[in-house]
Design an enzyme around this catalytic site. Structure first.
Site, PDB file in Angstrom:
ATOM      1  N   CYS A   7      49.890  50.010  50.013  1.00 44.28           N
ATOM      2  CA  CYS A   7      49.303  50.611  51.221  1.00 44.28           C
ATOM      3  C   CYS A   7      48.045  49.853  51.642  1.00 44.28           C
ATOM      4  CB  CYS A   7      48.961  52.075  50.973  1.00 44.28           C
ATOM      5  SG  CYS A   7      50.394  53.071  50.510  1.00 44.28           S
ATOM      6  N   ASP A  29      25.075  22.137  35.942  1.00 46.25           N
ATOM      7  CA  ASP A  29      26.498  22.353  35.653  1.00 46.25           C
ATOM      8  C   ASP A  29      27.268  22.873  36.861  1.00 46.25           C
ATOM      9  OD1 ASP A  29      26.400  21.567  32.962  1.00 46.25           O
ATOM     10  OD2 ASP A  29      25.674  23.539  32.345  1.00 46.25           O
ATOM     11  N   ASP A  89      29.497  22.599  28.187  1.00 49.04           N
ATOM     12  CA  ASP A  89      28.149  22.043  28.224  1.00 49.04           C
ATOM     13  C   ASP A  89      27.539  22.317  26.845  1.00 49.04           C
ATOM     14  OD1 ASP A  89      25.589  21.159  29.215  1.00 49.04           O
ATOM     15  OD2 ASP A  89      25.048  23.285  29.338  1.00 49.04           O
ATOM     16  N   CYS A 140      47.064  53.160  46.240  1.00 48.06           N
ATOM     17  CA  CYS A 140      48.292  52.373  46.405  1.00 48.06           C
ATOM     18  C   CYS A 140      47.967  50.960  46.878  1.00 48.06           C
ATOM     19  CB  CYS A 140      49.210  53.074  47.400  1.00 48.06           C
ATOM     20  SG  CYS A 140      50.643  52.096  47.885  1.00 48.06           S
TER      21      CYS A 140
END
Length: 691
Positions: A14, A592, A392, A11
């Site tokens: 929960c 990058d 890239d 859940c």
């Protein structure tokens, strides 16, 4: 950091309550990852007994277990729960038809009570525990009050029906959660349990975590590759599907790299390890999986907050509905009390609380099946709104598998001497171009970093080093100009690496690359998806960038870029887009990492990608195919659409039935459909994402 498995937790609502209570009770770092059923704590002192009490006070029956090295795939069906539902259904049917068989009212009541207790005891226990904590405005409280109230006014079948159908809805929800969870956990099962380490001519089984870099391991047919390495001897076919989602086996030969998580299908392989387990492909995936559902979407957060406000308001309205007409207008109490109970059942927020997190959870699972790992469900929303995509070039749109096409020496340097210098400098770099130079020819280099007096990599330019008193520079034209080297300027499509020794130009090496097979298709499909602009950001020179951009039909390209230049371009796009639009950047190199971090959603290639790029990225494509970006966007759009469908349908049905309930035009049976029926439909709708 300590990790515990919360066995039996399905859940999402929960889980949020457990997190909140743990933070209030002295564990502010508490985070629950629904993808792996894990509780993650960063406190030094942890009282397991106290944690267990907190967890079970919210979700009785959940077992708290210190995490072991392996996460097992769980069965989709909880047979104990199914058994209770079946037996309860039998007693419920007996109760309904008991009057036809001449049973007394007391026997009929007994059948209903047994049926009710079998499926309702868990809900009643949760409600009682919540009341003790003065935190009882949730679906358990609404179910308990509504069903007990129905018994008090003699509506036994309705009271049992609400609880029985609620339990059936939860049962199917748990199956859906487990199925989604198993889609993600199946990635975790790629971890090998042992490695066959070769020592003094004998093989010894050890845990992958205990294998050191440079050790030799044996991988037999049918075994998983335990650690990344290079094949010393043997050839085979490898099943890479767990890493990449690709079903076609990959042929592997001597000198090629194998990654942990692959499965050896045929030949015997002798492999030299190149990484510790903590840095291997499997370890990266495990870390990504474990963080997959920690970052929530705005929709999920809104639903959680909405339920907290919505439930008390509904309870207050129900109380008014039950009390005001009898007291003020002298109406009969029972009919209005019955209407109030109907309102409570109709208004239960469980459909929203269950289906929305489950939808995103299923989205994460579906992406994982495709070999696309996201670091949080919030990135699903971002991906679904992608309007600008920048790539890239090297290793992203191109294969990143370079080959040396030409070695040209200058001045007093010979071709052999130039290659010796190149390998001396490049042998300590992880750049793909450096590795290509190292693999070319028969000249070897045994230079280590300790042999250098100076060594530094200049991002986007090259290497500056000093060895045996000589300064050696290796890099692109920008670095040569920066160091005032009189070098030969080239007009070629290939990538040129220039070399200089003590200020004297030594020559250059030309290296070529080629486009990935699916790069052109990716650009075309992105435009079909409505992406406004597809661009390429590369450190390569203009001629190369222009050729690639023309072949791929890109909207824009930018060349001769340093890492900071790529960031500036993304910031320029950011300044000109609307708030609802998002930018995706796809890359793989260490250079990058800054732009991946700056984009709205940063995407890295998982196999070719550097550690820095993968750690910074929000999404990792495990098979390095740019076309997986199309799948990622489509699945994200589908996930978000289904979430919005569920919200719309649930709210419309709730509002309609609440209105009818207040005016007495709805029965308890219809209320059950409005609550449990809609919850079940929304859960089943969410599961469609997995298909």
């Amino acid at each position: 950091m300590q990790k515990y498995i919360l066995k039996g937790l399905c859940c999402a609502g929960c889980a949020s309550k457990i997190e909140k209570l743990l933070k209030e009770q002295g564990y502010p770092s508490a985070v629950i990852n629904m993808a792996t059923s894990e509780l993650i704590l960063d406190e030094k002192e942890i009282d397991l007994e106290k944690i267990t009490k907190i967890v079970t006070s919210i979700e009785p029956g959940v077992i708290v277990i210190p995490k072991q090295s392996e996460i097992k795939i769980t069965n989709e069906i909880d047979y104990n729960e199914l058994k209770k539902i079946v037996i309860s259904s039998v007693f419920f049917i007996l109760g309904i038809f008991s009057s036809h068989f001449g049973y007394s009212l007391s026997i009929q009541l007994l059948f209903f009570i047994v049926s009710y207790i079998l499926v309702g005891q868990k809900v009643l226990k949760k409600t009682f525990q919540n009341i003790k904590r003065l935190d009882f405005f949730d679906e358990n409280f609404l179910m308990s009050i509504a069903t007990i109230g129905a018994f008090l006014i003699g509506e036994y079948p309705e009271g049992v029906a609400v609880m029985l159908f609620y339990s059936i809805g939860e049962f199917f929800q748990n199956i859906a959660v487990t199925r989604s969870r198993n889609s993600i956990k199946s990635l975790v099962s790629i971890k090998a349990e042992y490695a066959n380490v070769l020592e003094n001519g004998e093989t010894i089984k050890v845990k992958p975590e205990n294998v050191q870099i440079g050790q030799t391991i044996i991988i037999k047919p049918g075994e998983k590759v335990p650690i990344d390495g290079i094949v010393l001897n043997g050839k085979s076919s490898l099943d890479t599907s767990a890493l990449t989602g690709e079903s076609t086996p990959k042929s592997i030969n001597r000198g090629e790299e194998v990654l942990s998580g692959m499965i050896n299908l045929s030949g015997l392989l002798t492999v030299q390890t190149t990484k510790n387990f903590s840095d291997s492909a499997v370890s990266k995936i495990l870390n990504l999986v474990e963080s997959a559902s920690i970052n929530k979407t705005k929709t999920e957060k809104f639903i959680t907050k909405f339920a907290k406000v919505y439930t008390p308001i509904i309870v207050f309205i129900a109380v008014l509905l039950a009390v005001v007409p009898p007291i003020i207008f002298n109406e009969p109490f029972v009919p209005w009390f019955y209407k109030a109970l109907i309102l409570l059942v109709i208004s239960c927020p469980c459909a929203l609380v269950l289906s929305i997190p489950l939808g995103y959870f299923a989205g994460i699972g579906r992406l994982a099946k495709e070999g696309i790992l996201v670091k949080g469900s919030n990135y699903i929303d971002v991906l679904s709104k992608t309007t600008y995509v920048s790539f890239d070039k090297t290793g992203t749109l191109t294969e990143g598998k370079f080959k040396v096409t030409k070695v040209v020496s200058k001045n007093e340097f010979s071709g052999k001497k130039l290659l010796e210098i190149a390998k001396m400098v490049e042998c300590n770099s992880n750049h793909p171009i450096a590795k290509t130079i190292m693999d070319f020819g028969t000249i070897s280099c045994k230079t280590s970093l300790d042999d250098f007096e100076e060594f530094s990599e200049v991002l986007g330019k090259g290497i500056i080093s000093k060895i045996n008193g000589s300064e050696i520079i290796a890099g692109n034209a920008k670095l040569m100009e920066e160091k005032n080297i009189n070098f030969e300027k080239l007009d070629v499509y290939e990538t040129a690496v220039h070399f200089a020794v003590d200020g004297v130009y030594a020559g250059y090496i030309l290296i070529s690359d080629k486009l990935k097979k699916d790069s052109k298709e990716t650009v075309l499909e992105l435009k079909k998806l409505g992406i406004k602009k597809v661009s390429m950001l590369t450190g390569d020179k203009k001629d190369i960038a222009e050729k690639i951009a023309s072949e791929l039909n890109l909207d824009e390209y930018y060349s001769d870029l340093l890492p900071e230049d790529k960031v500036k371009i993304i910031e320029e796009i950011e300044a000109n887009k609307s708030k609802k639009e998002t930018i995706a950047f796809v890359g793989e190199g260490i250079n990058d990492a800054p732009v991946i971090a700056r984009a709205d959603v940063g995407i890295s290639m998982g196999t070719l990608g550097s550690d820095a790029a993968i750690e910074t990225a929000d999404v990792v494509i495990m098979n390095d195919k740019p076309s997986k970006l199309i799948s990622a966007i489509k699945i994200s759009k589908k996930t978000q659409n289904i979430a919005f469908q569920n919200i719309f349908v649930i709210l419309i049905v709730k509002i309609a039935f609440i209105s009818l309930g207040i005016f007495g035009e709805t029965t308890m049976w219809q209320a059950v459909f409005a609550d449990v029926g809609v919850a079940l439909l929304s859960v089943l709708n969410a599961v469609r994402i997995l298909k």
